[in-house]
Design a protein around this motif. Structure first.
Motif, PDB file in Angstrom:
ATOM      1  N   GLU A 131      -3.436   4.231   2.623  1.00 41.27           N
ATOM      2  CA  GLU A 131      -3.670   4.509   4.035  1.00 41.27           C
ATOM      3  C   GLU A 131      -3.594   6.019   4.199  1.00 41.27           C
ATOM      4  O   GLU A 131      -2.607   6.641   3.797  1.00 41.27           O
ATOM      5  CB  GLU A 131      -2.602   3.821   4.883  1.00 41.27           C
ATOM      6  CG  GLU A 131      -2.713   4.072   6.360  1.00 41.27           C
ATOM      7  CD  GLU A 131      -1.603   3.388   7.150  1.00 41.27           C
ATOM      8  OE1 GLU A 131      -1.532   3.627   8.365  1.00 41.27           O
ATOM      9  OE2 GLU A 131      -0.804   2.624   6.561  1.00 41.27           O
ATOM     10  N   GLU A 161      -4.266  -0.366  -2.393  1.00 44.08           N
ATOM     11  CA  GLU A 161      -4.627   0.126  -1.065  1.00 44.08           C
ATOM     12  C   GLU A 161      -3.876   1.408  -0.770  1.00 44.08           C
ATOM     13  O   GLU A 161      -2.692   1.539  -1.085  1.00 44.08           O
ATOM     14  CB  GLU A 161      -4.262  -0.919  -0.012  1.00 44.08           C
ATOM     15  CG  GLU A 161      -4.539  -0.482   1.413  1.00 44.08           C
ATOM     16  CD  GLU A 161      -4.057  -1.484   2.450  1.00 44.08           C
ATOM     17  OE1 GLU A 161      -3.948  -1.084   3.626  1.00 44.08           O
ATOM     18  OE2 GLU A 161      -3.772  -2.644   2.104  1.00 44.08           O
ATOM     19  N   ALA A 216       0.947   5.066   1.818  1.00 40.75           N
ATOM     20  CA  ALA A 216       0.411   5.783   2.975  1.00 40.75           C
ATOM     21  C   ALA A 216       0.670   7.277   2.799  1.00 40.75           C
ATOM     22  O   ALA A 216       1.775   7.675   2.425  1.00 40.75           O
ATOM     23  CB  ALA A 216       1.056   5.271   4.261  1.00 40.75           C
ATOM     24  N   TYR A 224      -8.160   3.197   5.788  1.00 42.41           N
ATOM     25  CA  TYR A 224      -7.552   2.305   4.800  1.00 42.41           C
ATOM     26  C   TYR A 224      -8.579   2.128   3.691  1.00 42.41           C
ATOM     27  O   TYR A 224      -9.692   1.674   3.949  1.00 42.41           O
ATOM     28  CB  TYR A 224      -7.214   0.958   5.428  1.00 42.41           C
ATOM     29  CG  TYR A 224      -6.157   1.049   6.510  1.00 42.41           C
ATOM     30  CD1 TYR A 224      -4.840   0.744   6.222  1.00 42.41           C
ATOM     31  CD2 TYR A 224      -6.485   1.443   7.807  1.00 42.41           C
ATOM     32  CE1 TYR A 224      -3.859   0.828   7.207  1.00 42.41           C
ATOM     33  CE2 TYR A 224      -5.518   1.533   8.791  1.00 42.41           C
ATOM     34  CZ  TYR A 224      -4.208   1.220   8.481  1.00 42.41           C
ATOM     35  OH  TYR A 224      -3.236   1.311   9.452  1.00 42.41           O
ATOM     36  N   HIS A 246       0.831  -1.209   0.000  1.00 39.98           N
ATOM     37  CA  HIS A 246       0.000   0.000   0.000  1.00 39.98           C
ATOM     38  C   HIS A 246       0.861   1.253   0.000  1.00 39.98           C
ATOM     39  O   HIS A 246       2.057   1.193   0.262  1.00 39.98           O
ATOM     40  CB  HIS A 246      -0.974   0.010   1.184  1.00 39.98           C
ATOM     41  CG  HIS A 246      -0.335   0.212   2.524  1.00 39.98           C
ATOM     42  ND1 HIS A 246       0.280  -0.799   3.236  1.00 39.98           N
ATOM     43  CD2 HIS A 246      -0.225   1.323   3.303  1.00 39.98           C
ATOM     44  CE1 HIS A 246       0.728  -0.322   4.392  1.00 39.98           C
ATOM     45  NE2 HIS A 246       0.438   0.963   4.451  1.00 39.98           N
TER      46      HIS A 246
END
Length: 139
Positions: A129, A127, A78, A119, A76
């Motif tokens: 975050e 993905e 972030a 998330y 992911h």
């Protein structure tokens, strides 16, 4: 533009199975986070914030047609988000732009009791975050 410093991330390039979907989901999110369009071409697009940019590309050289965040490779991305209220706004508006809230039963503390984040997963399995820089006051 912010001057790059030694060790700063230059760019991230994501190969995506559907450029149109990626432009819709990532384009909306990155715009909300303050990124601006940096490049746009037939098979890709990029957005820049300071000295760092993010690319989505539907490359002809891809060896597969789907992303699996649970396989070796990228899990992911972030991003810092100003406040908890902004995290909640993005999580609430995300579905209209192809994002689904992950771990809704543990939201906004899926990363632990002292970590305030949303998330989100897009239709192609990427993905992100969204981490509050300023979490709400705790009692």
């Amino acid at each position: 533009m912010e001057n790059p410093v030694h060790g700063m991330l230059h760019h991230v390039e994501l190969w995506v199975p559907d450029l149109g979907r990626a432009k819709g989901s990532f384009g909306w999110l990155l715009g909300e986070l303050g990124y601006s369009v940096h490049q746009d071409w037939d098979r890709g697009m990029s957005w820049r914030l300071g000295a760092t940019y993010l690319v989505v590309e539907q490359s002809a050289a891809m060896s597969g047609d789907r992303h699996d965040r649970c396989a070796p490779g990228l899990n992911h991305l972030a991003f810092h988000v100003g406040t908890a209220a902004e995290v909640e706004r993005l999580a609430a508006e995300g579905p209209a732009h192809g994002w689904t809230l992950m771990f809704p039963d543990r939201h906004p503390h899926a990363g632990g009791p002292d970590h305030y984040a949303a998330y989100l997963e897009d239709r192609d399995g990427y993905e992100v975050e969204l981490v509050a820089v300023t979490p709400p006051d705790r009692p």
